[in-house]
Each structure stands twice: as C-alpha cells, then as structure tokens.
Design an enzyme around this catalytic site. Structure first.
Site, PDB file in Angstrom:
ATOM      1  N   GLU A 431       3.515  17.553  22.450  1.00 25.82           N
ATOM      2  CA  GLU A 431       3.747  18.317  23.669  1.00 25.82           C
ATOM      3  C   GLU A 431       2.837  17.803  24.780  1.00 25.82           C
ATOM      4  O   GLU A 431       1.624  17.800  24.663  1.00 25.82           O
ATOM      5  CB  GLU A 431       3.441  19.799  23.382  1.00 25.82           C
ATOM      6  CG  GLU A 431       3.358  20.663  24.596  1.00 25.82           C
ATOM      7  CD  GLU A 431       2.857  22.079  24.262  1.00 25.82           C
ATOM      8  OE1 GLU A 431       2.509  22.339  23.093  1.00 25.82           O
ATOM      9  OE2 GLU A 431       2.821  22.904  25.181  1.00 25.82           O
ATOM     10  N   ASP A 504       0.528  22.762  21.059  1.00 22.75           N
ATOM     11  CA  ASP A 504      -0.583  23.705  21.168  1.00 22.75           C
ATOM     12  C   ASP A 504      -0.319  24.879  20.242  1.00 22.75           C
ATOM     13  O   ASP A 504       0.827  25.228  19.973  1.00 22.75           O
ATOM     14  CB  ASP A 504      -0.685  24.256  22.601  1.00 22.75           C
ATOM     15  CG  ASP A 504      -1.128  23.177  23.578  1.00 22.75           C
ATOM     16  OD1 ASP A 504      -1.631  22.136  23.113  1.00 22.75           O
ATOM     17  OD2 ASP A 504      -0.960  23.381  24.800  1.00 22.75           O
ATOM     18  N   ASP A 506      -0.181  27.928  20.684  1.00 23.57           N
ATOM     19  CA  ASP A 506       0.033  29.143  21.480  1.00 23.57           C
ATOM     20  C   ASP A 506       1.532  29.435  21.571  1.00 23.57           C
ATOM     21  O   ASP A 506       2.341  28.756  20.940  1.00 23.57           O
ATOM     22  CB  ASP A 506      -0.581  28.987  22.883  1.00 23.57           C
ATOM     23  CG  ASP A 506       0.011  27.804  23.635  1.00 23.57           C
ATOM     24  OD1 ASP A 506       1.024  27.235  23.155  1.00 23.57           O
ATOM     25  OD2 ASP A 506      -0.521  27.444  24.698  1.00 23.57           O
ATOM     26  N   ASP A 508       3.738  29.016  23.980  1.00 20.30           N
ATOM     27  CA  ASP A 508       4.534  27.908  24.504  1.00 20.30           C
ATOM     28  C   ASP A 508       4.774  26.857  23.429  1.00 20.30           C
ATOM     29  O   ASP A 508       5.872  26.331  23.290  1.00 20.30           O
ATOM     30  CB  ASP A 508       3.801  27.242  25.676  1.00 20.30           C
ATOM     31  CG  ASP A 508       4.132  27.937  26.986  1.00 20.30           C
ATOM     32  OD1 ASP A 508       4.940  28.896  26.942  1.00 20.30           O
ATOM     33  OD2 ASP A 508       3.594  27.520  28.026  1.00 20.30           O
TER      34      ASP A 508
END
Ligand code: 28G
Length: 651
Positions: A431, A504, A506, A508
């Site tokens: 990402e 990540d 998280d 997203d």
C-alpha cells in the site's frame, strides 16, 4: 474341523487389522491429508452414512453434537445398522466399522451418496480414531459396540438398557491426536455441510450442538433448494422470485431452482448429484445450460423478440446474472464420476434427462409468465450487446494495452526479483509509494519482488470486467502474477509462490486487503484455492531498550513483552508501514525467518460468494467479520522448506 475354523477366523481378523493398520500408516491415501481438512473428512464420512439413510427414506432427522475434547457424535433416526451376523460370526456393525470399504456398500437403495473426495467408508474413521462407539436402536432394543486405538474390538455388540423406543444409529468418535496435526472440529464447517444437506433434502431436519460453547442450530427447509437459491441471493438485487422445476426422466430425478439478479454479471450455478456437490459440473450441468439456451432462444423466436435475421442468443448472455441450484438423483448403477477429484458427473444419461425436463418445463413457464419472460429476454439482450461492445473495444485496444502494460513496468513500478524461481519467489503488494520504497530497500531482492499500489484499489465486485481491465493497478498485478484471469487462468504460469498483501494495520489497510481479496476471489480464485495468497502482519508496537528492540503484534503481546523487561524501556506505536525504516520492515514483516504471515483460505466458495457481496456492499461491520471468519490464522509460512537452497548469507 474346529481347529481349522478357528485358524481361518483368526487370519480373517488379522486381515482386517492389517487393513486398518494400512489406513493408519498412510492416512493421506484415504482422507487426503491429516490437517484440519482431514479431520473434517472423518465427520463428513459419518454424516454421509446418516444422510444415506435419509436418502433411502428411512430417516428424516440427523443430529451432530460436537463434544468437549473435539469428540463428534452423529445420530440418525433410521433403521439402525442390522446387528445380525454378517459372515463367519462377524456382526454387521463390526463389518461396517472394521472392513475397508464395507461401509460404502449399501444394498437396496435406489440412490446413494457416492463419494467424490470421500465415501471411503466408516472403517477409515474408526482406523483413525482413538475410540469409536456405535449405538444402535432397533427392534425395541439398544445395542452398543466399542472400538479403540484405531479399530480394535473392545466388545461385540451388547444390549444395554434403553428407555426409549426409537430406532436409529448413533456414532461417537474421537479422532486420534497422534495422527492429526490438529483435532479441532470447526462448528462453522459442520453447519455449512448440514445446512447444505437440509436445503437439498426437503424432509430433513438437521440439528447441531456445540457443547464447547452452547451454540445450537436447527435446519429444516420445507421449500428445499428454492430456499437455497434465496439464501444465495439474499444480499443481491433480485429480479423475480426463484423459478422451480422438477421432474423425473429415465429414473433420474431432477430438481432445479434459479433466480436472476441485477448488478451481478457473473453466473453462479451450484450442482449436486445424490447430495454430493459436483464442483466441476459435468453432464447434468451441461444439460441444464443447453436447456436454458434452447428455451430462451425458442421463446424469443416464437414471440418475435428475436427477428429472423438475428443470430441466436449465446448461453453466456442467457446466464448473465443467474444464481442456480441444480440437484439430481442418479441410480447407483449408472452413476459415474470423473476427474482427479471425482467431482464431475460423467453419466451421459444425466445430460439428456436434465435437458429434457428443464427445457420442456421452462418453455411452459415462460409462456405462462410473460412479464418475467420479457424481463429475462431483455436481460440476455443487454448482456449480448455489452459483450459485443467489449469485443470491439478489446480488438481496438489490444495493441494499446500491450504497450500500456509494458510501460507500467518500464516506469519502475515493479521491483522485480533477481532469480526467476516461481517455487520460492514472493510478490509483495504494498500500500502506497512510501512503504513501497522501504519495502524495495528492505527486501531480499533475490526472491522478493515489490509492487507498490498507488491510490485506491478498484472494487472488483462493483465493476464490470472491461472497466476493471482499464485500471492500471489491476493490469500490473495481472501482468506480474502471470496466471491470466477468468477462464484463461492458468496456475502453472504463476510467477510467485506467495503473493503477499502488505498494508498498514489500520482500517484503510483492512479495506485495501478486502478489495484485493475481492479481486483475487472474482478473477483468480485458483490463486487462493492453491494457497498462494497471504497477508503480511506488521507489528503494532516497538519496545526499545538500550540497543535492543522487540516488537509486539497485539496489546496482550505488548503486556507480555513489557513484563519480561527489567529497567527502562520505550514503546513506539506504529501507525503505518511508513513509520518503519527499511531495516525494521524487513525484520518484522518481510524476513521469512521472523515475520508472521496469514494464509488466505476460503473453504467454500458458494458461501464466500455471498459474503464477498455483503462485504463490498455498504455495511462496514460485515467486512471485519468476514476477515475474521475467512482467513485462517494459522501461521502457514512454510518458508524453510521452500527456500532451503538459498542459504543464510543475505547481502
Ligand atoms: C449416525 C451416524 C451415521 C446407518 C444404516 C442402516 C442400515 C445399514 C446403516 O446397513 C449394512 C450391509 C449389506 C444390508 C440396511 C438397516 C438395511 C436394513 C440398514 C449411519 C446391510 C448396512 N436395515 N444406518 N447401515 N448392510 N446410519 N449413521 O451410519 O446388507 S448405517
């Protein structure tokens, strides 16, 4: 005489034990593997026997109980296994549970469950169990027989006190932990199997209990496969109520239900023969498809929706947006399975029978239901026009695309591997450009390639394929992985052993994972099925002490690490991959010796299909739930085996 008789009986018994011993020596030959999949095979084996008794119409109730200690109990309310002596003084239950293949032979049943992957017999379950006990209710009596240590007879069937007057068979067994790498029985998989059977057999009541946590469910569907189809389309936009067709032709009993949905452009046909899923289709599916094509075209001609000069509609256009369940019962004597996994029906008569019944009754339905018929004809015409448009567009852009794909690489997007070894190479889908940069620096360039993904990944569930193929990120993934997509997918062309999604830790990141998995699921399911798709797990915390650092992947782990530390320390919470330098990224997330990978594993695609729809819909919670349910959290990184020849000296 007497002496001779004893001698021959003993050698029979030795034969039997030798048979069971062979199963224990090479369990893989009988149940495929000794992992989680293998353990569930044992359950399916016993369940199938109970279902057989239901198919023979002597039982209508099957109960599964998962007991503490991963003990499984299956019951049916059928006739009960006969307790009469089979031959030379061996009681029938003992034949069923000790003789290889004996369990599979059921006489006097018109239709029987035929093993695709399984059907190896209850004796195999016994051979691979620490103990197995069968309880038979028959003629107002209750008998039990017990086996231990892979099938040794503990006692012959004996009468026990039975307050109930019911009839049926109950089998309880404990898979042998010395044979299986895990003995954990998965409630969800059992539910899936039982629910499927309840959908397929209208009269069946399927009950399941999980005594480890008190879960309990009952499945009973008076509308059978019509409810199955509704279940498969429940998250989609339906165009009409399911169409249900049934009939018998040459002793082959046919049942199908189907429904069209808008905004889903693929077809989803689930087929079954004698209650066994035929994943690779076969003659019955072929018959179903040609009946659909024939009926709609004939209807279109007669109603002048298709003009004389128009060509016939193509099968793919007619199946655009269809969800179908096709379930047939084929008499044992003409039952034939094909293919490596025996999950393709080969019986030639089935094609003819299905085609005959479905086309006759579907034509009748279309004439009776003009409104639905017109709607479905228009749906097929739309699909036809779109397909034509795509074909033309493709022809024009083929050259452009070739250049475009090359450009993606020439732009330096992909950091390729040095050694071309598809057996060991890994592709990291990363990402963002900055994390991509760290990954490129941190990787072992001999076998790790990096493909940074810029911007948002496109939603493959909500995008038609021609749009998707204009997307640069998607195109570079397809190009890099090398297998091709859809019907052109070819696993032998896969350039990587592991395709690793690295985002990540998280929300997203989770979303990007889902979008990528959705793409793989829709366009390269074989990549997931063959176990090539992984998710990298970056740590959440870094704990530093003087010049030593450790990492933690969860809050619990953080507490644990801290409790081990004496003196001062510092905690850093990683919010994203970008906060790690390349050395940290390598050490925690990329180095096969120290990283944690999650292997993506979708056990059943019919249900996964529904869930991918839920997932890519507008609700957020189901997404997280999906990740938790569908990704097996085994640390399945078999790096050591794969990369053995490279050695330790990293540059
Ligand atoms: C509970 C878990 C799994 C079963 C039956 C019923 C019969 C049977 C099973 O017979 C032996 C050998 C060849 C005929 C058949 C009962 C005919 C008459 C049965 C099960 C007998 C097998 N009465 N129910 N086996 N054959 N349920 N449930 O296993 O000659 S196995």
């Amino acid at each position: 005489m007497a002496k001779e008789k004893i001698k021959s009986y003993t050698s029979d018994e030795i034969q039997v034990l030798k048979g069971l011993e062979a199963v224990r020596k090479r369990p893989g030959m009988y149940i495929g593997s000794t992992d989680s999949r293998g353990i569930h095979h044992l359950v399916w084996e016993i369940m199938d026997n109970a279902i057989d008794e239901v198919l023979s119409e002597f039982a209508n109730h099957v109960t599964i109980i998962i007991k503490k200690g991963n003990i499984v109990q299956v019951s049916d309310n059928g006739r009960g296994i006969p307790i009469t002596m089979h031959k030379e003084g061996v009681p029938t239950p003992q034949v069923v549970y000790s003789m290889l293949h004996a369990g599979g032979k059921f006489d006097n049943t018109t239709y029987k469950v035929a093993g695709g992957l399984h059907g190896v017999g209850a004796s195999v379950v016994n051979a691979l169990s620490e103990w197995l006990e069968v309880e038979i209710h028959r003629d107002g009596k209750c008998y039990t027989q017990r086996f231990e240590d892979g099938g040794s007879v503990i006692h012959k069937p004996k009468i026990v006190n039975d307050p109930k007057k019911e009839h049926g068979t109950t089998v309880c067994f404990k898979p042998d932990p010395s044979i299986f790498s895990t003995t954990y029985i998965d409630y969800k998989q059992c539910v899936q199997r039982l629910k499927e059977s309840a959908f397929l057999i209208k009269g069946l009541k399927g009950e399941i209990y999980d005594e480890r946590n008190g879960q309990h469910e009952v499945f009973q569907y008076s509308e059978g496969i019509v409810e199955y189809v509704k279940d498969l389309t429940k998250t989609k936009e339906i165009m009409h109520e399911p169409i249900y067709i049934t009939g018998t032709y040459n002793n082959i009993y046919i049942e199908c239900a189907f429904q069209y949905t808008s905004k889903t452009y693929s077809e989803n046909i689930l087929s079954f023969v004698n209650n066994i899923r035929t994943r690779d289709g076969g003659t019955h599916e072929t018959g179903f498809r040609s009946a659909l094509t024939r009926s709609f075209n004939e209807y279109g001609r007669l109603k002048k929706i298709l003009k004389d000069k128009d060509p016939n509609l193509d099968g793919t256009d007619i199946r655009d947006g269809i969800t179908a369940v096709l379930s047939i019962r084929v008499p044992e004597d003409i039952l034939q399975f094909e293919g490596q996994t025996k999950s393709k029906l080969g019986s030639a008569d089935a094609k003819f029978a299905v085609e005959q019944i479905v086309s006759e009754k579907l034509k009748f339905f279309l004439f009776e239901n003009g409104e639905i018929a017109t709607m479905l004809m228009n749906n097929a015409l739309r699909a036809f026009k779109e397909r034509e448009a795509v074909r033309k567009a493709k022809e024009q852009s083929r050259e452009v695309k070739a250049i475009k794909t090359k450009n993606v690489n020439m732009n330096g997007k992909l950091a390729p591997v040095q050694e071309k070894n598809p057996k060991t190479n890994e592709l990291f889908l990363v990402e963002g450009d900055s994390a991509g940069g760290s990954a490129k620096q941190g990787r072992d360039r001999r076998f790790q390639a990096i493909l940074p993904l810029r911007g948002k990944v496109i939603n493959a569930e909500r995008t038609r394929s021609e749009e998707l193929l204009k997307n640069e990120e998607i195109m570079s993934m397809i190009y890099t992985i090398g297998t091709g997509i859809g019907s052109e997918f070819n696993i032998s062309k896969c350039n990587y052993n592991k395709v690793i999604i690295m985002t990540d830790a998280d929300n997203d990141g989770a979303h990007i994972q889902i979008l990528l998995l959705t793409f793989f699921f829709r366009y390269m399911p074989g990549l997931i099925e063959n176990g090539h798709v992984y998710i990298a797990l970056p740590p959440l915390y870094k704990i530093s002490q003087k010049n030593e650092q450790t990492y933690a992947w969860s809050d619990e782990e953080l507490k644990e690490r801290i409790s081990e530390i004496k003196g001062n320390y510092e905690i850093q919470r990683f919010k994203g991959l970008g906060e790690m330098n390349y050395e940290q990224l390598w050490e925690t997330t990329m180095n096969p010796a120290t990283r944690t990978l999650i292997k993506v594993n979708i056990e059943d695609f019919s249900d996964a299909d529904n869930r991918v729809s839920v997932l890519m819909g507008d609700e957020v919670d189901p997404r997280r739930e999906w990740i938790e349910k569908n990704i097996s959290f085994d640390n399945d990184d078999n790096f050591d085996l794969a990369i053995g020849e490279v050695g330790d000296d990293y540059e």
